[in-house]
Design an enzyme around this catalytic site. Structure first.
Site, PDB file in Angstrom:
ATOM      1  N   ILE A 122       0.933  -1.091   0.008  1.00  0.00           N
ATOM      2  CA  ILE A 122      -0.061  -0.135   0.046  1.00  0.00           C
ATOM      3  C   ILE A 122       1.088   1.360  -0.030  1.00  0.00           C
ATOM      4  O   ILE A 122       1.480   1.391   1.130  1.00  0.00           O
ATOM      5  CB  ILE A 122      -0.812   0.070   1.273  1.00  0.00           C
ATOM      6  N   PRO A 123       1.149   1.710  -0.865  1.00  0.00           N
ATOM      7  CA  PRO A 123       2.247   2.636  -1.454  1.00  0.00           C
ATOM      8  C   PRO A 123       2.374   3.966  -0.861  1.00  0.00           C
ATOM      9  O   PRO A 123       2.144   5.163  -1.464  1.00  0.00           O
ATOM     10  CB  PRO A 123       2.487   2.708  -3.020  1.00  0.00           C
ATOM     11  N   CYS A 124       2.168   4.104   0.617  1.00  0.00           N
ATOM     12  CA  CYS A 124       2.109   5.416   1.234  1.00  0.00           C
ATOM     13  C   CYS A 124       3.593   6.200   1.031  1.00  0.00           C
ATOM     14  O   CYS A 124       3.346   7.488   1.104  1.00  0.00           O
ATOM     15  CB  CYS A 124       2.024   5.272   2.681  1.00  0.00           C
ATOM     16  N   HIS A 125       4.691   5.673   0.559  1.00  0.00           N
ATOM     17  CA  HIS A 125       5.498   6.183  -0.005  1.00  0.00           C
ATOM     18  C   HIS A 125       5.499   7.322  -1.315  1.00  0.00           C
ATOM     19  O   HIS A 125       6.311   8.099  -1.314  1.00  0.00           O
ATOM     20  CB  HIS A 125       6.886   5.208  -0.128  1.00  0.00           C
TER      21      HIS A 125
END
Length: 158
Positions: A122-125
């Site tokens: 879950i690409p919160c970056h």
């Protein structure tokens, strides 16, 4: 609950879950991987580790193992919206708030983003400031910068 460690180019990542699904993928401050894959490691954690490895090799753009993440309905809505940010792309809290149809929830989106326990998947970056600057990242801003640069290096040109 089972936990294994994956030694990535930017530090040890702890992968935890059950026999059925991965529930967390978090950067650790460990110097060395301690929890190694063994005969009792569930296949789902092994698959996750292999797919994370492929991601770091620049050979994987999305993930296919089952995940199970606890959170409020709002948090899950935010996390689902995060997965719409394409590989090597970026977005802002405002973009996510608009995506979920709640444009005034920018701060709440930021809070939910910070509670994501499935980093990379879950690409919160991929969330940056509305002005284009890097914003906070639980794994450290240096890791966020590395991940964004990594994805730029391996992005697909279609």
């Amino acid at each position: 609950m089972y936990t294994i460690d994956y030694h990535s180019p930017i530090g040890v990542i702890e992968i935890s879950g059950t026999e059925k699904a991965v529930s967390s993928i978090l950067f650790s401050e460990k110097e060395l991987a301690e929890n190694l894959i063994n005969a009792s490691t569930p296949n789902v954690l092994v698959t996750c580790s292999e797919q994370i490895d492929d991601y770091f090799k620049g050979e994987r753009y999305d993930f296919s193992f089952p995940i199970e993440i606890g959170g409020t309905p709002f948090q899950k809505q935010v996390w689902d919206a995060l997965t719409t940010i394409p590989y090597a792309g970026t977005g802002s809290y405002k973009d996510i708030a608009n995506n979920i149809g709640n444009e005034k929830a920018v701060r709440a989106v930021g809070s939910a983003n910070g509670k994501n326990k499935l980093c990379i998947v879950i690409p919160c970056h991929r969330i940056i400031g509305a002005n284009g600057t890097l914003t906070g990242y639980a794994g450290g801003l240096w890791r966020k910068e590395w991940l964004l640069s990594h994805e730029q290096k391996f992005k697909r040109t279609i």
